[in-house]
Scaffold this motif. Structure first.
Motif, PDB file in Angstrom:
ATOM      1  N   LYS A 185       6.459 -29.572   3.869  1.00 51.48           N
ATOM      2  CA  LYS A 185       6.990 -28.384   3.208  1.00 51.48           C
ATOM      3  C   LYS A 185       6.055 -27.203   3.441  1.00 51.48           C
ATOM      4  O   LYS A 185       4.860 -27.281   3.185  1.00 51.48           O
ATOM      5  N   THR A 226       6.507 -32.524  10.258  1.00 53.27           N
ATOM      6  CA  THR A 226       7.074 -32.683   8.925  1.00 53.27           C
ATOM      7  C   THR A 226       6.245 -31.961   7.869  1.00 53.27           C
ATOM      8  O   THR A 226       5.091 -31.605   8.102  1.00 53.27           O
ATOM      9  N   ASN A 255      11.989 -25.819   5.439  1.00 52.28           N
ATOM     10  CA  ASN A 255      11.680 -26.763   4.370  1.00 52.28           C
ATOM     11  C   ASN A 255      10.504 -26.165   3.601  1.00 52.28           C
ATOM     12  O   ASN A 255       9.371 -26.209   4.044  1.00 52.28           O
ATOM     13  N   SER A 256      10.802 -25.551   2.458  1.00 48.68           N
ATOM     14  CA  SER A 256       9.749 -24.818   1.758  1.00 48.68           C
ATOM     15  C   SER A 256       9.827 -25.024   0.253  1.00 48.68           C
ATOM     16  O   SER A 256      10.841 -25.455  -0.285  1.00 48.68           O
ATOM     17  N   ASN A 289      12.385 -34.980   6.510  1.00 48.98           N
ATOM     18  CA  ASN A 289      11.322 -34.124   5.990  1.00 48.98           C
ATOM     19  C   ASN A 289      10.741 -33.188   7.058  1.00 48.98           C
ATOM     20  O   ASN A 289       9.595 -32.753   6.962  1.00 48.98           O
ATOM     21  N   GLU A 331      14.494 -26.519  10.900  1.00 47.30           N
ATOM     22  CA  GLU A 331      15.675 -26.837  11.712  1.00 47.30           C
ATOM     23  C   GLU A 331      16.360 -25.516  12.030  1.00 47.30           C
ATOM     24  O   GLU A 331      16.523 -24.672  11.144  1.00 47.30           O
ATOM     25  N   GLN A 342      10.137 -17.155   4.660  1.00 43.28           N
ATOM     26  CA  GLN A 342      10.951 -17.849   5.658  1.00 43.28           C
ATOM     27  C   GLN A 342      11.112 -17.032   6.945  1.00 43.28           C
ATOM     28  O   GLN A 342      11.028 -17.597   8.041  1.00 43.28           O
ATOM     29  N   SER A 387      15.652 -20.708   2.993  1.00 40.47           N
ATOM     30  CA  SER A 387      14.870 -21.813   2.459  1.00 40.47           C
ATOM     31  C   SER A 387      15.763 -23.023   2.268  1.00 40.47           C
ATOM     32  O   SER A 387      16.944 -22.899   1.952  1.00 40.47           O
ATOM     33  N   ALA A 388      15.177 -24.188   2.468  1.00 39.78           N
ATOM     34  CA  ALA A 388      15.871 -25.450   2.195  1.00 39.78           C
ATOM     35  C   ALA A 388      14.946 -26.287   1.326  1.00 39.78           C
ATOM     36  O   ALA A 388      13.753 -26.401   1.619  1.00 39.78           O
ATOM     37  N   ALA A 434       9.851 -29.851   9.111  1.00 40.69           N
ATOM     38  CA  ALA A 434       9.447 -28.542   8.593  1.00 40.69           C
ATOM     39  C   ALA A 434      10.517 -27.479   8.811  1.00 40.69           C
ATOM     40  O   ALA A 434      10.728 -26.614   7.960  1.00 40.69           O
ATOM     41  N   ALA A 437      15.006 -29.388   1.081  1.00 37.39           N
ATOM     42  CA  ALA A 437      14.668 -30.576   1.874  1.00 37.39           C
ATOM     43  C   ALA A 437      15.444 -30.489   3.179  1.00 37.39           C
ATOM     44  O   ALA A 437      16.515 -29.892   3.244  1.00 37.39           O
ATOM     45  N   LEU A 438      14.881 -31.076   4.222  1.00 37.94           N
ATOM     46  CA  LEU A 438      15.554 -31.166   5.515  1.00 37.94           C
ATOM     47  C   LEU A 438      15.521 -32.621   5.975  1.00 37.94           C
ATOM     48  O   LEU A 438      14.681 -33.405   5.515  1.00 37.94           O
TER      49      LEU A 438
END
Length: 155
Positions: A53, A51, A100-101, A142, A146, A108, A135-136, A144, A138-139
């Motif tokens: 960011k 998990t 998740n960044s 949390n 997907e 990415q 970039s997301a 890191a 949030a995933l």
């Protein structure tokens, strides 16, 4: 490289575990003809989620390692879809990686390379694919990274 993907994975020290069950109302994969669509696989190894960011909690290298875990989980789903015979895999067609960044993070592709590089190392030319890396904010849980995939398999 064609065939005997399990032997190559063993050379790399990788054993595919049981494919993860869906965490919500969806199926882990859908096959249409020779095309296999695999739902997003998260950065979870041995029941533990990776998990955080990228750009705040994790480095690019740690993100790439999480993406490699996603690649192994994708192959686990492919193996399950193929009735346990990974050698029915013809090729990886397309990957979409979600990272998740932080808003200012722009590497990415370097993170998702952890998945891409592993698939080529493990599968040879059959692992070469088209790809998107996005970039997301949030995933789920949390995590890191997907990554979802589209694969060609033998009937």
């Amino acid at each position: 490289m064609s065939g005997n993907f399990e032997a190559r994975l063993a050379e790399l020290g990788v054993t595919l575990g049981n494919a993860a069950a869906p965490a919500a109302n969806y199926v882990p994969f859908v096959q249409v003809g020779e095309t296999l669509f695999v739902s997003g696989q998260i950065s979870m190894e041995n029941g533990e989620m990776i998990t955080g960011k990228i750009g705040a909690d994790l480095t690019v290298e740690e993100g790439a390692a999480a993406a490699r875990v996603c690649a192994i989980n994708l192959l686990g789903q492919v193996k399950a879809a193929c009735g346990g015979d990974l050698d029915r895999l013809v090729r990886v067609v397309k990957l979409t990686g979600f990272v998740n960044s932080t808003p200012e993070f722009g590497d990415q592709p370097k993170v998702v390379n952890g998945c891409s590089d592993f698939l080529v190392e493990a599968l040879g030319d059959a692992g070469r694919h088209s790809r998107s890396a996005v970039s997301a904010g949030a995933l789920p849980f949390n995590v890191a990274v997907e990554i979802e995939g589209i694969f060609q398999i033998k009937p």
